[in-house]
Design a protein around this motif. Structure first.
Motif, PDB file in Angstrom:
ATOM      1  N   ASP A   1       0.903  -1.252   0.037  1.00 31.78           N
ATOM      2  CA  ASP A   1       0.072  -0.079  -0.034  1.00 31.78           C
ATOM      3  C   ASP A   1       0.907   1.151  -0.027  1.00 31.78           C
ATOM      4  O   ASP A   1       1.619   1.217   0.825  1.00 31.78           O
ATOM      5  CB  ASP A   1      -0.955  -0.052   1.231  1.00 31.78           C
ATOM      6  CG  ASP A   1      -1.895   1.000   1.264  1.00 31.78           C
ATOM      7  OD1 ASP A   1      -1.924   1.879   0.424  1.00 31.78           O
ATOM      8  OD2 ASP A   1      -2.332   1.236   2.376  1.00 31.78           O
ATOM      9  N   PRO A   2       0.717   2.286  -0.824  1.00 24.60           N
ATOM     10  CA  PRO A   2       1.546   3.320  -1.031  1.00 24.60           C
ATOM     11  C   PRO A   2       1.315   4.235   0.150  1.00 24.60           C
ATOM     12  O   PRO A   2       2.410   4.619   0.754  1.00 24.60           O
ATOM     13  CB  PRO A   2       1.267   4.045  -2.249  1.00 24.60           C
ATOM     14  CG  PRO A   2       0.464   2.979  -3.177  1.00 24.60           C
ATOM     15  CD  PRO A   2      -0.093   1.904  -2.184  1.00 24.60           C
ATOM     16  N   ASP A   3       0.357   4.319   0.649  1.00 23.57           N
ATOM     17  CA  ASP A   3      -0.007   5.164   1.907  1.00 23.57           C
ATOM     18  C   ASP A   3       0.928   4.555   3.115  1.00 23.57           C
ATOM     19  O   ASP A   3       1.250   5.445   3.779  1.00 23.57           O
ATOM     20  CB  ASP A   3      -1.500   5.269   2.360  1.00 23.57           C
ATOM     21  CG  ASP A   3      -2.130   5.885   1.060  1.00 23.57           C
ATOM     22  OD1 ASP A   3      -1.615   7.088   0.535  1.00 23.57           O
ATOM     23  OD2 ASP A   3      -3.547   5.737   0.951  1.00 23.57           O
ATOM     24  N   GLU A   4       0.871   3.218   3.323  1.00 25.31           N
ATOM     25  CA  GLU A   4       1.684   2.609   4.389  1.00 25.31           C
ATOM     26  C   GLU A   4       3.208   3.004   4.052  1.00 25.31           C
ATOM     27  O   GLU A   4       3.886   3.116   5.141  1.00 25.31           O
ATOM     28  CB  GLU A   4       1.364   1.235   4.417  1.00 25.31           C
ATOM     29  CG  GLU A   4       0.026   0.967   5.040  1.00 25.31           C
ATOM     30  CD  GLU A   4       0.093  -0.515   5.398  1.00 25.31           C
ATOM     31  OE1 GLU A   4       0.638  -1.460   5.205  1.00 25.31           O
ATOM     32  OE2 GLU A   4      -1.169  -0.930   5.747  1.00 25.31           O
ATOM     33  N   VAL A   5       3.788   2.941   3.006  1.00 29.34           N
ATOM     34  CA  VAL A   5       5.061   3.152   2.519  1.00 29.34           C
ATOM     35  C   VAL A   5       5.478   4.754   2.724  1.00 29.34           C
ATOM     36  O   VAL A   5       6.429   4.980   3.565  1.00 29.34           O
ATOM     37  CB  VAL A   5       5.287   2.990   1.106  1.00 29.34           C
ATOM     38  CG1 VAL A   5       6.868   3.107   0.754  1.00 29.34           C
ATOM     39  CG2 VAL A   5       5.268   1.261   0.778  1.00 29.34           C
ATOM     40  N   ILE A   6       4.738   5.650   2.400  1.00 27.24           N
ATOM     41  CA  ILE A   6       4.854   6.872   2.704  1.00 27.24           C
ATOM     42  C   ILE A   6       4.711   7.144   4.331  1.00 27.24           C
ATOM     43  O   ILE A   6       5.533   7.691   4.971  1.00 27.24           O
ATOM     44  CB  ILE A   6       3.681   7.953   2.084  1.00 27.24           C
ATOM     45  CG1 ILE A   6       4.022   7.716   0.452  1.00 27.24           C
ATOM     46  CG2 ILE A   6       3.834   9.295   2.585  1.00 27.24           C
ATOM     47  CD1 ILE A   6       2.771   8.295  -0.286  1.00 27.24           C
TER      48      ILE A   6
END
Length: 76
Positions: free
Chosen positions: A41-46
């Motif tokens: 999930d890109p939001d979790e990476v960010i």
């Protein structure tokens, strides 16, 4: 003497970085994908990157300033 100083500073930074996660009440963010072939999930990476940068900054500020924490700030 120089190697010992580098070691002490690296260890101090590492410990302060981890303390920063406690002080900032960071939560564990899993950036792992659900399956080996899916993207995380890109939001979790960010969120994970943001937490790490904030902890690095907090640790660096204290290490470089030689700051002693206020007596009012206690880790329980």
């Amino acid at each position: 003497a120089t190697a010992a100083d580098v070691f002490r500073n690296a260890l101090a930074f590492l410990l302060l970085h981890e303390i920063a996660h406690v002080v900032n009440r960071d939560t564990k963010v899993t950036c792992e994908a659900e399956t080996p072939f899916s993207d995380p999930d890109p939001d979790e990476v960010i969120a994970s990157i943001h937490q790490e940068k904030r902890a690095d900054q907090w640790a660096a500020e204290r290490l470089l300033a030689g700051e002693v924490p206020d007596e009012g700030i206690r880790l329980v």
